[in-house]
Motif scaffolding. Structure first.
Motif, PDB file in Angstrom:
ATOM      1  N   GLN A  72       0.841  -1.200   0.000  1.00  0.00           N
ATOM      2  CA  GLN A  72       0.000   0.000   0.000  1.00  0.00           C
ATOM      3  C   GLN A  72       0.877   1.252   0.000  1.00  0.00           C
ATOM      4  O   GLN A  72       0.645   2.181  -0.773  1.00  0.00           O
TER       5      GLN A  72
ATOM      6  N   GLU B  78      -4.888  -0.756   6.299  1.00  0.00           N
ATOM      7  CA  GLU B  78      -3.769  -0.785   5.377  1.00  0.00           C
ATOM      8  C   GLU B  78      -3.831  -2.020   4.501  1.00  0.00           C
ATOM      9  O   GLU B  78      -3.588  -3.129   4.946  1.00  0.00           O
ATOM     10  N   SER B  79      -4.182  -1.868   3.273  1.00  0.00           N
ATOM     11  CA  SER B  79      -4.036  -2.913   2.273  1.00  0.00           C
ATOM     12  C   SER B  79      -4.102  -2.227   0.935  1.00  0.00           C
ATOM     13  O   SER B  79      -4.423  -1.060   0.836  1.00  0.00           O
ATOM     14  N   GLY B  80      -3.823  -2.925  -0.127  1.00  0.00           N
ATOM     15  CA  GLY B  80      -3.875  -2.303  -1.446  1.00  0.00           C
ATOM     16  C   GLY B  80      -4.166  -3.333  -2.495  1.00  0.00           C
ATOM     17  O   GLY B  80      -3.781  -4.482  -2.375  1.00  0.00           O
TER      18      GLY B  80
ATOM     19  N   GLN C 260      -9.007   6.459  -2.829  1.00  0.00           N
ATOM     20  CA  GLN C 260      -9.540   5.106  -2.946  1.00  0.00           C
ATOM     21  C   GLN C 260      -9.186   4.476  -4.287  1.00  0.00           C
ATOM     22  O   GLN C 260      -8.966   3.275  -4.367  1.00  0.00           O
ATOM     23  N   THR C 261      -9.155   5.290  -5.352  1.00  0.00           N
ATOM     24  CA  THR C 261      -8.777   4.801  -6.675  1.00  0.00           C
ATOM     25  C   THR C 261      -7.949   5.858  -7.391  1.00  0.00           C
ATOM     26  O   THR C 261      -8.143   7.062  -7.193  1.00  0.00           O
TER      27      THR C 261
ATOM     28  N   LEU D 233      -5.066   1.894  -9.845  1.00  0.00           N
ATOM     29  CA  LEU D 233      -4.806   1.401  -8.499  1.00  0.00           C
ATOM     30  C   LEU D 233      -6.089   1.528  -7.703  1.00  0.00           C
ATOM     31  O   LEU D 233      -6.787   2.540  -7.810  1.00  0.00           O
ATOM     32  N   LYS D 234      -6.395   0.509  -6.925  1.00  0.00           N
ATOM     33  CA  LYS D 234      -7.562   0.548  -6.056  1.00  0.00           C
ATOM     34  C   LYS D 234      -7.083   0.240  -4.651  1.00  0.00           C
ATOM     35  O   LYS D 234      -6.452  -0.777  -4.424  1.00  0.00           O
ATOM     36  N   PHE D 235      -7.370   1.139  -3.733  1.00  0.00           N
ATOM     37  CA  PHE D 235      -6.960   0.978  -2.349  1.00  0.00           C
ATOM     38  C   PHE D 235      -8.162   0.618  -1.509  1.00  0.00           C
ATOM     39  O   PHE D 235      -9.159   1.324  -1.516  1.00  0.00           O
ATOM     40  N   ASP D 236      -8.088  -0.488  -0.797  1.00  0.00           N
ATOM     41  CA  ASP D 236      -9.136  -0.905   0.120  1.00  0.00           C
ATOM     42  C   ASP D 236      -8.579  -0.866   1.524  1.00  0.00           C
ATOM     43  O   ASP D 236      -7.428  -1.223   1.751  1.00  0.00           O
ATOM     44  N   GLU D 237      -9.419  -0.469   2.454  1.00  0.00           N
ATOM     45  CA  GLU D 237      -8.992  -0.493   3.855  1.00  0.00           C
ATOM     46  C   GLU D 237      -9.481  -1.773   4.502  1.00  0.00           C
ATOM     47  O   GLU D 237     -10.615  -2.171   4.326  1.00  0.00           O
TER      48      GLU D 237
ATOM     49  N   ARG E  59       1.007   3.995  -3.046  1.00  0.00           N
ATOM     50  CA  ARG E  59       0.691   5.409  -2.798  1.00  0.00           C
ATOM     51  C   ARG E  59       1.891   6.288  -3.159  1.00  0.00           C
ATOM     52  O   ARG E  59       1.731   7.395  -3.657  1.00  0.00           O
TER      53      ARG E  59
END
Length: 173
Positions: free
Chosen positions: A14, A123-125, A103-104, A114-118, A18
């Motif tokens: 992650q 913390e994850s990606g 988030q994206t 890129l898509k970021f999920d919590e 970022r």
């Protein structure tokens, strides 16, 4: 979740993703958008540190997608956040967005996203190798927030779909 050696690969990935996004935005701030590149950036408007006008937050109370394409100004990367001025209904507005609120991050011109999920630790990606602009966000005219050109950047008719690689799948529980 960390493995027994204490390495949290999800958190490290992650942070790296970022950092990649920050580097790309920094390059664009310095040199402008090259070629056909443009970005759809989905943000969590409730995230601490997101600075935007109250009327805009009321219009997008949870999330919104901004577009960096034809008209934007004053793009700057400021450590852990970026700042940009966008046009909302012919009103220039400056937004400050912590990278953690993103988030994206999608560049449809090269089918990269890129898509970021919590997760439970925040913390994850996820890596999304090919993407279309997000659906279901935007202004009252159906355009993504900050867009002023009417081009939604949607599918070019090629019919390709995105393959999403979810990093959570490889995480030990």
């Amino acid at each position: 979740m960390a493995n027994r050696d204490g390495l949290n690969y999800g958190r490290l990935m992650q942070k790296a993703l970022r950092g990649l996004m920050a580097e790309v935005l920094g390059h664009v701030a310095e040199h402008g958008l090259p070629g056909e590149h443009h970005f759809y950036i989905g943000i969590d408007t409730t995230h601490p540190g997101v600075d935007m006008p109250d009327w805009l937050r009321a219009r997008y109370p949870g999330e919104m997608t901004i577009v960096l394409q034809d008209w934007f100004a004053d793009l700057a990367v400021l450590g852990d956040r970026f700042q940009v001025t966008l046009n909302f209904s012919n009103q220039p507005q400056t937004l400050v967005v912590p990278f953690a609120a993103v988030q994206t991050f999608i560049d449809p011109s090269v089918k990269f996203g890129l898509k970021f999920d919590e997760d439970e630790e925040g913390e994850s990606g996820d890596f999304v190798p090919a993407a279309e602009p997000p659906r279901g966000t935007g202004d009252a005219d159906g355009e993504p927030a900050g867009s002023d050109d009417g081009d939604d950047g949607g599918d070019d008719g090629g019919g390709s779909s995105a393959d999403i690689v979810r990093l959570d799948r490889f995480r030990k529980t």
